[in-house]
Design an enzyme around this catalytic site. Sequence first.
Site, PDB file in Angstrom:
ATOM      1  N   ASN A  37       0.831  -1.193   0.000  1.00 52.44           N
ATOM      2  CA  ASN A  37       0.000   0.000   0.000  1.00 52.44           C
ATOM      3  C   ASN A  37       0.868   1.247   0.000  1.00 52.44           C
ATOM      4  O   ASN A  37       1.491   1.587   1.007  1.00 52.44           O
ATOM      5  CB  ASN A  37      -0.919   0.004   1.226  1.00 52.44           C
ATOM      6  N   SER A  42       5.839  13.763   0.109  1.00 57.71           N
ATOM      7  CA  SER A  42       6.653  14.829  -0.491  1.00 57.71           C
ATOM      8  C   SER A  42       7.711  15.206   0.522  1.00 57.71           C
ATOM      9  O   SER A  42       7.348  15.676   1.572  1.00 57.71           O
ATOM     10  CB  SER A  42       5.831  16.088  -0.722  1.00 57.71           C
ATOM     11  N   SER A  43       8.885  15.061   0.238  1.00 55.37           N
ATOM     12  CA  SER A  43       9.734  13.965  -0.092  1.00 55.37           C
ATOM     13  C   SER A  43      11.142  14.274   0.342  1.00 55.37           C
ATOM     14  O   SER A  43      11.941  14.860  -0.379  1.00 55.37           O
ATOM     15  CB  SER A  43       9.670  13.573  -1.564  1.00 55.37           C
ATOM     16  N   GLU A  97      11.132  14.012  -8.043  1.00 56.18           N
ATOM     17  CA  GLU A  97      10.504  13.137  -9.015  1.00 56.18           C
ATOM     18  C   GLU A  97      10.250  13.922 -10.298  1.00 56.18           C
ATOM     19  O   GLU A  97       9.958  15.110 -10.244  1.00 56.18           O
ATOM     20  CB  GLU A  97       9.142  12.633  -8.516  1.00 56.18           C
TER      21      GLU A  97
END
Lengths: 152, 152, 152
Positions: A37, A42-43, A97
């Site tokens: 899951n 953010s990150s 990302e």
Amino acid sequence: MLPTPKKFFLTAAGAEGDSSLTAFDNALLAGRIGNINLIRVSSILPPGAEYDPQLIIPPGSLVPIAYGYIISGEPGELIAAAVGVGFSADTFGVIMEFSGRCGRDEAEARIKGMLQEAFLSRKMPLVDIKIASVEHRVKKIGCALAAVPLWY
Amino acid sequence: MLPTPKKFFLTAAGAEGDSSLTAFDNALLAGRIGNINLIRVSSILPPGAEYDPQLIIPPGSLVPIAYGYIISGEPGELIAAAVGVGFSADTFGVIMEFSGRCGRDEAEARIKGMLQEAFLSRKMPLVDIKIASVEHRVKKIGCALAAVPLWY
Amino acid sequence: MLPTPKKFFLTAAGAEGDSSLTAFDNALLAGRIGNINLIRVSSILPPGAEYDPQLIIPPGSLVPIAYGYIISGEPGELIAAAVGVGFSADTFGVIMEFSGRCGRDEAEARIKGMLQEAFLSRKMPLVDIKIASVEHRVKKIGCALAAVPLWY
């Protein structure tokens, strides 16, 4: 409080599916993170987190994870996703990302630029970078995904 | 179960970046929440949660947070974000987020309207409101962000 | 690590609101999940998780949840959302979400197709399915939402 993650790895994969969601699901499976899951974060890489590319996470676990992805239904289109971890000398790191309609070289270049900017903004020296990236040529419905799972 | 948060504060900030993600990152930094792992939640203030505007959260922590944001690449555009916490007399509260191409006055007005509707829907009296908002005039790539971090 | 959920149920509901966010909030309330903090997950049913449709979750709790939703501001439009849980014989299951501008029959059919594909991708037999779905005819601003909350 929620326990702060202690380990991480990087993964990137592309896949096809019959629908957008199953293309995403198949990319997760191809990236070894399909049966958990995902809790998107953010990150930030927590201070002291250890790189463990062999991590096995039990199915159904709640896993904090930073990721970028793109799904395309345009046959022939080239899509790419990349993640990067920027490391400081002795404290937390930063995760970035990227995904887009481009190749992996461009995706990686974008990640490097974002990490440099993130460390400049924090006035911290960027001492090392780890990147994972993938490009995928869409057949029917394709997904390119790159992720940094955080674990314990 | 996951532990229910016990403290909260409100923050709002605008910033520029070289990319959408770094504009977002810089807005988080300007809002004092740039070095933690945001876990986005929809969005209830737990019963008894205490307002603590001086909260220091260790870097890399997993932080449940309600937020709204907008990123714009249109130089000159005015963007805004607001969050509001609506308080009941003696139980949980409700958190609302808004962002848009407007000023902070409009963002705050929208938050107030949404909180009134949320309490009406729950048949609870709305006894107090806290709001944080920001407006930002875009230079190159700008982000306006407002957030309610929940902590322990 | 974060504790792995042990229970689940399915819910689906439609509602109207004065804004997109309050339409969403009202659909959550109609679905009995309006007063908790939703943490969105992608989306595996943990091994051994027990179906408990009578679950009461305390207000403000942090609840891992898989969901799909659609919000529409087109009066008269039919919108639908569905979630499905696919069960294996003896290990984890897979959760799929769908939402779109269609009726609930189409939403359910899409869920079934996605679950079949997800089990095929995993080379696991799909032994049972539970689905919850809703369709909603928009009056002003409407939301259709379907969810699988995971709990302890």
